[in-house]
Design an enzyme around this catalytic site. Sequence first.
Site: not given
Ligand code: 13P
Length: 335
Positions: A44, A134, A217
Amino acid sequence: MSELNNIALKIIGKGKGILAADESTGTMTKRLESVNVPSTPKNRLVFREALFSSTSMADCIGGVILYDETIKQISSKKNKITELISEMGSLPGIKVDTGAKVLAGSPDEKITEGLDGLRERLKEYYKIGAKFTKWRGVYNITKEFPSKLAISSNAHALARYSALVQECNMVPIVEPEVLMDGEHSAKDCYEKTSNVIEKCFEELIFHKVDLKGIILKPNMILAGNMSKNKISNNEVAKLTLKCLKNCVPTEVPGIAFLSGGQSELEATENLNLINKYNDTNFIMSYSYGRALQQSALKFWSKDIKNIKGTQKIFNHRAKMNTLAAQGNWSKDLEI
Ligand code: 13P
């Protein structure tokens, strides 16, 4: 300009975007197993370190979202991952929610958990070098969903999270993801995403979050992946802009879309059109997971020692999305 606003602009200003490399170990295991690579902590790290030490980190990637395992790992050059990212010219961030669980009262929906003990965890991440965080709320679309309960409980959690993160001098990424799974129309997605985003801002304001120091986001406005009535990329861009113009307070500096299961090309093309038509003051950028990593992962899985080749593919995707974040992408730039 406030310190938090400054950080937000460093992450998504000047066409830069975010690499979402914060897949949980479970999700990363699925991704690695899908390309026949054993999911060990070392593997990973090898893949992620290849991305984090790519040249596009300086020009395209303003921030990287990490998972708890990664932020505590040591790179092959024996430095901290947060130091590696900073030295490459980007900012390290961290996913701090602990995942979406069954919502009591509406068991077919989810509530994101992780508020207990969050203040202490944030202090620890800040000390390790995180500059932003996030939290993802997730909503599915059916005739009756997302319910009012899912909309308001997730908005409440996103707001409490954001207030705690700003208290700790980091920028919260506020991610309410309305999933593209299902047969719903783009109009359904538009209406339900609008309800979700409006409620999030109502709660963020109620919790006294400084809107100049967050990044939103969201998902783009798309027809469901099983819908018979797909819409054009132009319509995706126009509906997405209309939704955000109506629902996002003007203080918010910028928006970084998730890719949500779109192909790499679709995610780039839609972002480009959003920027071509953007008549708002919001920065419109990207915070992609799959749409930045898919091709690179596929290439790497065939020869996990070929770091340079992997980086070349990642650099290309990052560059294409950074052009799209300025409305300067075109299909003939793809290789
Ligand atoms: P994706 O762009 O693959 O949807 O992932 C973004 C993300 O951080 C989802 O929580």
